[in-house]
Write an enzyme that holds these catalytic residues in place. Sequence first.
Site, PDB file in Angstrom:
ATOM      1  N   SER A   2      15.694  25.358   7.257  1.00 16.10           N
ATOM      2  CA  SER A   2      16.602  24.500   5.899  1.00 16.10           C
ATOM      3  C   SER A   2      16.796  25.896   4.712  1.00 16.10           C
ATOM      4  CB  SER A   2      15.439  23.259   5.878  1.00 16.10           C
ATOM      5  OG  SER A   2      15.991  22.950   4.658  1.00 16.10           O
ATOM      6  N   TYR A  26       7.438  20.310   3.317  1.00 13.75           N
ATOM      7  CA  TYR A  26       8.696  20.384   4.065  1.00 13.75           C
ATOM      8  C   TYR A  26       9.055  22.214   4.138  1.00 13.75           C
ATOM      9  CZ  TYR A  26      13.879  19.511   4.978  1.00 13.75           C
ATOM     10  OH  TYR A  26      14.551  19.420   5.838  1.00 13.75           O
TER      11      TYR A  26
END
Length: 255
Positions: A137, A150
């Site tokens: 990401s 995350y």
Amino acid sequence: MSASVTPRVALVTGTSSGIGEAVVRHFCKLGHQVLAVDFNPAGREVAEKAGASFFQADLTDGEACQAAVAEAIKRFGRVDILVNNAGIQHVSPIETFPEAKWRQIIDLMLTAPFLLSQAVWPSMRENGWGRIVNIASVHAQVASPGKSAYISAKHGMIGLTKTAALEGGGQGITANAICPAYVKTPLVDNQIADQAQMHGMQEQEVIEQIMLKNAAVKRLIEPVEVAELVAYLASDSAGAVTGASWNIDLGWTAQ
Ligand SMILES: NC(=O)c1ccc[n+]([C@@H]2O[C@H](COP(=O)([O-])OP(=O)(O)OC[C@H]3O[C@@H](n4cnc5c(N)ncnc54)[C@H](O)[C@@H]3O)[C@@H](O)[C@H]2O)c1
């Protein structure tokens, strides 16, 4: 980008929607044999419609990771391509972040990619050819408040990718990470709805003022745009490309 396509056996995780679904569809179109792995039983219909096989597994469980790879080898005799894509999000400040959520996110998004890489490794080494593509990401490069688990998992995934690249280099195995900004998927749809409610904004305002705040290209990314980069990194053409992080981030990290 031109990629010569040899039919391969691929194991893709997190395939019932979003980026994983797009990867499965794209791989099937390219002629790859695909085992789609997801804990959501809805993934079966998605996979079969695309021409892939389906295996239901909760990848937070290490034994389920082993079972998924064993299933791919039982069905297809080998694994050439591993795409670690399954992921979830939980937004909460560190002070109140639930420990159980932290563990679930690290198990799914860092430990499972490690265990799956470990389990496919012998097959790739024996064949002298392997491709590991980790869907990280933009949050593997930069942080945002509220997303500690995350962001930690995604930063860790870059370390795993680089290590796999160094260990696999002499064995024909490459490992790369893809770092997208906001992609139009259910994971993001939920965040748009939550943030609209949290900030008392319209959903379009959340997209424009929050999600695209740092973007040079002012739009969300389509899942197929990520799938096409996965296909390149999984191709013969990308044999010299390894240990790299590939940003599809609308220019976010250019500043
Ligand atoms: N959408 C984005 O903006 C974006 C941006 C950067 C990175 N990513 C990453 O891309 C990946 C895919 O996300 P997406 O946006 O397509 O989301 P999504 O919610 O559409 O897909 C996630 C998939 O993971 C599966 N999954 C969740 N928990 C699982 C478990 N325990 N075991 C097995 N499967 C499980 C879900 O069922 C789903 O199919 C994630 O790793 C995410 O972090 C997404």
